[in-house]
Design a protein around this motif. Structure first.
Motif, short mmCIF file in Angstrom:
data_model
loop_
_atom_site.label_atom_id
_atom_site.label_comp_id
_atom_site.label_asym_id
_atom_site.label_seq_id
_atom_site.Cartn_x
_atom_site.Cartn_y
_atom_site.Cartn_z
N VAL A 15 0.88 -1.16 0.00
CA VAL A 15 0.00 0.00 0.00
C VAL A 15 0.92 1.22 0.00
O VAL A 15 1.69 1.42 0.93
N VAL A 24 1.77 5.02 0.43
CA VAL A 24 1.30 6.20 1.14
C VAL A 24 2.20 7.35 0.72
O VAL A 24 3.43 7.24 0.81
N VAL A 27 -2.81 5.52 -0.43
CA VAL A 27 -3.30 6.48 0.55
C VAL A 27 -2.56 7.78 0.25
O VAL A 27 -1.33 7.83 0.31
N ALA A 62 -6.33 0.96 4.38
CA ALA A 62 -5.22 0.20 3.80
C ALA A 62 -5.33 -1.28 4.14
O ALA A 62 -5.11 -2.15 3.28
#
Length: 162
Positions: free
Chosen positions: A24, A26, A50, A156
């Motif tokens: 994920v 970010v 994200v 997430a």
């Protein structure tokens, strides 16, 4: 900025393999811009995005490029030109797609990266898996809030286990 995207691409498969978990990405501010560009180039390499106050759309700081002097506390002229080029590339490349979950968090009092400008940029790339969390009264430190961080972690975690 493409060099950052390529460096990230080189590093992510190794980290995902070692950890054995979905990735994920970010990204905050310019890092959010790089994360979006990475997702456009390598959509199969990540489970979700994200984005915290990402620099996307018509970023006002780029207006400094039209002047003779850039304040010392800003990016340099070359960095600003690279950001401008990356933003144009993002705008004219394909959207993120409907399969990639993405969460945008932003404080509505962020003057450095205005919500309206970011929304204009995100409108060009968002897919159906897009969610947003606009935090009233928060500035660029939006992820400093425990509640916002918890919401990002829930997003997430859900995205990575789907």
């Amino acid at each position: 900025t493409e060099i950052y995207t390529l460096s990230l691409h080189d590093a992510l498969p190794i980290s995902a393999l070692v950890a054995g978990r979905p990735v994920v990405l970010v990204g905050h501010a310019v890092g959010g811009m790089i994360a979006v560009r990475y997702a456009q180039r390598y959509p199969d390499g990540i489970a979700a995005l994200v984005l915290s106050a990402p620099v996307l759309g018509p970023w006002p700081v780029l207006d400094l490029l039209s002047g003779d002097d850039i304040p010392a506390d800003e990016f340099g002229r070359d960095e600003l030109a690279a950001i401008e080029e990356c933003l144009a590339t993002i705008d004219f490349d394909h959207p993120l797609g409907d399969e990639l979950p993405a969460l945008w968090v932003h404080g509505d009092a962020d003057r450095r990266v205005p919500v309206a400008d970011t929304r204009a940029g995100l409108d060009r790339v968002r897919g159906l898996g897009f969610a947003e969390l606009i935090v009233p009264g928060a500035g660029p430190e939006v992820l400093d809030s425990a509640d916002v961080r918890a919401a990002a972690v829930r997003f997430a975690t859900h995205a990575a286990t789907r």
